[in-house]
Design a protein around this motif. Structure first.
Motif, PDB file in Angstrom:
ATOM      1  N   LYS A 115       0.844  -1.187   0.000  1.00  0.00           N
ATOM      2  CA  LYS A 115       0.000   0.000   0.000  1.00  0.00           C
ATOM      3  C   LYS A 115       0.887   1.247   0.000  1.00  0.00           C
ATOM      4  CE  LYS A 115      -3.963  -1.875   2.567  1.00  0.00           C
ATOM      5  NZ  LYS A 115      -4.785  -1.715   3.796  1.00  0.00           N
ATOM      6  N   ILE A 116       0.354   2.318  -0.534  1.00  0.00           N
ATOM      7  CA  ILE A 116       1.090   3.580  -0.542  1.00  0.00           C
ATOM      8  C   ILE A 116       0.630   4.419   0.650  1.00  0.00           C
ATOM      9  CG2 ILE A 116       1.610   5.692  -1.832  1.00  0.00           C
ATOM     10  CD1 ILE A 116       1.028   4.134  -4.396  1.00  0.00           C
ATOM     11  N   GLY A 117       1.475   4.479   1.655  1.00  0.00           N
ATOM     12  CA  GLY A 117       1.145   5.274   2.835  1.00  0.00           C
ATOM     13  C   GLY A 117       1.430   6.743   2.593  1.00  0.00           C
ATOM     14  N   GLN A 118       2.628   7.025   2.129  1.00  0.00           N
ATOM     15  CA  GLN A 118       3.030   8.382   1.788  1.00  0.00           C
ATOM     16  C   GLN A 118       3.692   8.371   0.409  1.00  0.00           C
ATOM     17  OE1 GLN A 118       5.154   8.838   5.774  1.00  0.00           O
ATOM     18  NE2 GLN A 118       4.574  10.954   5.356  1.00  0.00           N
ATOM     19  N   PHE A 119       3.157   9.161  -0.470  1.00  0.00           N
ATOM     20  CA  PHE A 119       3.738   9.257  -1.813  1.00  0.00           C
ATOM     21  C   PHE A 119       4.487  10.586  -1.913  1.00  0.00           C
ATOM     22  CE2 PHE A 119       3.364  11.021  -6.107  1.00  0.00           C
ATOM     23  CZ  PHE A 119       4.137  10.088  -6.786  1.00  0.00           C
ATOM     24  N   VAL A 120       5.781  10.514  -2.265  1.00  0.00           N
ATOM     25  CA  VAL A 120       6.608  11.721  -2.267  1.00  0.00           C
ATOM     26  C   VAL A 120       7.562  11.735  -3.463  1.00  0.00           C
ATOM     27  CG1 VAL A 120       8.265  13.118  -0.975  1.00  0.00           C
ATOM     28  CG2 VAL A 120       6.564  11.774   0.257  1.00  0.00           C
ATOM     29  N   LEU A 121       7.709  12.907  -4.071  1.00  0.00           N
ATOM     30  CA  LEU A 121       8.774  13.149  -5.044  1.00  0.00           C
ATOM     31  C   LEU A 121       9.863  13.912  -4.296  1.00  0.00           C
ATOM     32  CD1 LEU A 121       5.836  13.810  -6.711  1.00  0.00           C
ATOM     33  CD2 LEU A 121       7.463  13.761  -8.591  1.00  0.00           C
ATOM     34  N   GLY A 228       0.300  -3.836   4.559  1.00  0.00           N
ATOM     35  CA  GLY A 228      -1.067  -4.322   4.719  1.00  0.00           C
ATOM     36  C   GLY A 228      -1.367  -4.851   6.104  1.00  0.00           C
ATOM     37  N   GLY A 229      -0.538  -4.480   7.078  1.00  0.00           N
ATOM     38  CA  GLY A 229      -0.737  -4.995   8.435  1.00  0.00           C
ATOM     39  C   GLY A 229      -1.663  -4.156   9.283  1.00  0.00           C
ATOM     40  N   VAL A 230      -2.150  -3.047   8.754  1.00  0.00           N
ATOM     41  CA  VAL A 230      -3.057  -2.172   9.501  1.00  0.00           C
ATOM     42  C   VAL A 230      -4.467  -2.295   8.932  1.00  0.00           C
ATOM     43  CG1 VAL A 230      -3.570   0.197  10.171  1.00  0.00           C
ATOM     44  CG2 VAL A 230      -1.185  -0.559  10.027  1.00  0.00           C
ATOM     45  N   MET A 231      -5.422  -2.640   9.803  1.00  0.00           N
ATOM     46  CA  MET A 231      -6.824  -2.783   9.421  1.00  0.00           C
ATOM     47  C   MET A 231      -7.020  -3.783   8.278  1.00  0.00           C
ATOM     48  SD  MET A 231      -8.493  -0.838  11.493  1.00  0.00           S
ATOM     49  CE  MET A 231     -10.108  -0.629  10.751  1.00  0.00           C
ATOM     50  N   ALA A 232      -6.201  -4.818   8.245  1.00  0.00           N
ATOM     51  CA  ALA A 232      -6.284  -5.812   7.169  1.00  0.00           C
ATOM     52  C   ALA A 232      -7.629  -6.550   7.203  1.00  0.00           C
ATOM     53  CB  ALA A 232      -5.129  -6.799   7.279  1.00  0.00           C
ATOM     54  N   HIS A 233      -8.030  -6.979   8.394  1.00  0.00           N
ATOM     55  CA  HIS A 233      -9.297  -7.709   8.505  1.00  0.00           C
ATOM     56  C   HIS A 233     -10.473  -6.803   8.179  1.00  0.00           C
ATOM     57  CE1 HIS A 233     -12.254 -10.603   9.873  1.00  0.00           C
ATOM     58  NE2 HIS A 233     -12.780  -9.681  10.678  1.00  0.00           N
ATOM     59  N   GLY A 234     -10.405  -5.552   8.669  1.00  0.00           N
ATOM     60  CA  GLY A 234     -11.489  -4.603   8.393  1.00  0.00           C
ATOM     61  C   GLY A 234     -11.641  -4.337   6.908  1.00  0.00           C
ATOM     62  N   SER A 235     -10.512  -4.198   6.213  1.00  0.00           N
ATOM     63  CA  SER A 235     -10.551  -3.954   4.764  1.00  0.00           C
ATOM     64  C   SER A 235     -11.151  -5.144   4.024  1.00  0.00           C
ATOM     65  CB  SER A 235      -9.137  -3.692   4.239  1.00  0.00           C
ATOM     66  OG  SER A 235      -8.607  -2.513   4.796  1.00  0.00           O
ATOM     67  N   HIS A 261     -10.428   3.538   2.314  1.00  0.00           N
ATOM     68  CA  HIS A 261     -10.114   4.791   3.010  1.00  0.00           C
ATOM     69  C   HIS A 261     -10.928   4.821   4.306  1.00  0.00           C
ATOM     70  CE1 HIS A 261      -7.955   6.564  -0.421  1.00  0.00           C
ATOM     71  NE2 HIS A 261      -8.880   5.987  -1.170  1.00  0.00           N
ATOM     72  N   TRP A 262     -10.225   4.801   5.428  1.00  0.00           N
ATOM     73  CA  TRP A 262     -10.910   4.854   6.712  1.00  0.00           C
ATOM     74  C   TRP A 262     -11.084   6.308   7.130  1.00  0.00           C
ATOM     75  CZ3 TRP A 262     -13.126   0.522   8.272  1.00  0.00           C
ATOM     76  CH2 TRP A 262     -12.615  -0.682   7.801  1.00  0.00           C
ATOM     77  N   LEU A 263     -12.327   6.698   7.371  1.00  0.00           N
ATOM     78  CA  LEU A 263     -12.644   8.076   7.706  1.00  0.00           C
ATOM     79  C   LEU A 263     -12.592   8.294   9.218  1.00  0.00           C
ATOM     80  CD1 LEU A 263     -15.659   8.472   5.242  1.00  0.00           C
ATOM     81  CD2 LEU A 263     -13.223   8.870   4.820  1.00  0.00           C
ATOM     82  N   LYS A 264     -12.477   9.546   9.607  1.00  0.00           N
ATOM     83  CA  LYS A 264     -12.312   9.883  11.025  1.00  0.00           C
ATOM     84  C   LYS A 264     -13.512   9.482  11.877  1.00  0.00           C
ATOM     85  CE  LYS A 264      -9.114  13.744  10.323  1.00  0.00           C
ATOM     86  NZ  LYS A 264      -8.892  15.202  10.498  1.00  0.00           N
TER      87      LYS A 264
END
Length: 301
Positions: A115-121, A228-235, A261-264
């Motif tokens: 997964k792309i957590g932070q995309f940076v140039l 993919g180790g965060v909220m894997a089951h929820g996704s 996308h998990w919302l606040k």
């Protein structure tokens, strides 16, 4: 007596000739006056038509000029130009593709899902003998073991990568490929996802890994998410809910699916896209039930 009659007869002829001649002159003057009036009446109309035609032609020429100017790369915003880098190659041979960035995931050289957590140039030093005005960046995250190095100017785009430090542009080109910036833009300028992609362009002077402060089992929160180790089951549950709403499994051959996308507020959202990366549907929950909206935001399920 006879002579007197002849004189009278002669006078009558003269009077008749004068009368006829007067009438002839009057008719001519009337015709000339009418023609003059007609000319006056016609000339302004013709002039107005000519002016209108000229105005239309000038307006059309200005419109065409505006369209041409709008379609020129040099008139694009910096973020839009950066977005073109990831539209040049849709195979991901050198770096992430536009679709990778839009859906938020990719597969690396080892076919591992990320997964792309932070995309940076990340700003990269200039190369000698590089095209005029070209700016260079390394990309994070990378879908290859070699460091992805890209560059863009109003004329050219280069996609490349290397595991060793290269200083000359020609050497960089040996490991990569050049593209015409204008041709890339012409290919994708009507893509509805292009503005969305441009909004995801973030330039920095450092990699996100420099912000890692703590780790869990050797992985930082950033790394846990990327693997993919965060909220894997929820996704997994979310995709199951969408499948149930559609009455079958997700169509991965025809569509692309965003990461969840998990919302606040604890809610979630998933975009479904066509193969060009354009959103065709969005799934979320409304009053605790799964709902589907079309690309215009209209609820359809």
């Amino acid at each position: 007596m006879t002579k007197h009659r002849e004189d009278l007869h002669f006078m009558k002829k003269i009077i008749i000739l004068i009368t006829v001649f007067s009438l002839f002159l009057g008719a001519c003057n009337t015709d000339n006056s009418t023609e003059h009036k007609n000319d006056k009446a016609e000339n302004p109309t013709k002039k107005d038509k000519d002016n209108k035609t000229s105005h239309k032609e000038a307006s059309s020429k200005n419109t065409n000029t505006d369209i041409k100017a709008k379609d020129k790369v040099e008139n694009l915003s910096e973020k839009m130009k950066l977005a073109l880098i990831f539209c040049a190659d849709d195979k991901g041979k050198y770096t992430l593709t536009k679709n990778n960035i839009l859906i938020g995931s990719f597969r690396n050289d080892k076919d591992e899902y990320r997964k792309i957590g932070q995309f940076v140039l990340v700003n990269y030093p200039k190369f000698t003998n590089a095209p005029k005005g070209m700016k260079f960046y390394s990309i994070y995250p990378s879908n290859h073991e070699a460091q992805a190095i890209v560059g863009i100017s109003d004329k050219k785009i280069i996609l490349s990568g290397s595991q060793i430090r290269i200083k000359d542009y020609q050497q960089l080109l040996e490991h990569g490929k050049e593209y015409s910036t204008q041709k890339v833009y012409d290919k994708v300028k009507n893509n509805r996802a292009l503005p969305e992609l441009a909004n995801k362009m973030h330039v920095s002077n450092q990699l996100p890994i420099s912000n890692d402060e703590w780790k869990y089992n050797g992985l930082s929160p950033r790394e846990l998410y990327e693997r993919g180790g965060v909220m894997a089951h929820g996704s997994s549950q979310v995709y199951k809910f969408i499948s149930e709403l559609e009455g079958g499994s997700l169509d991965n051959d025809k569509y692309l699916w965003d990461v969840v996308h998990w919302l606040k507020d604890g809610n979630w959202k998933v975009n479904c896209r066509n193969k060009d990366g354009e959103i065709v549907a969005t799934y979320t929950t409304v009053n605790g039930k799964v709902a589907k909206f079309d690309e215009n935001g209209k609820r359809i399920k």
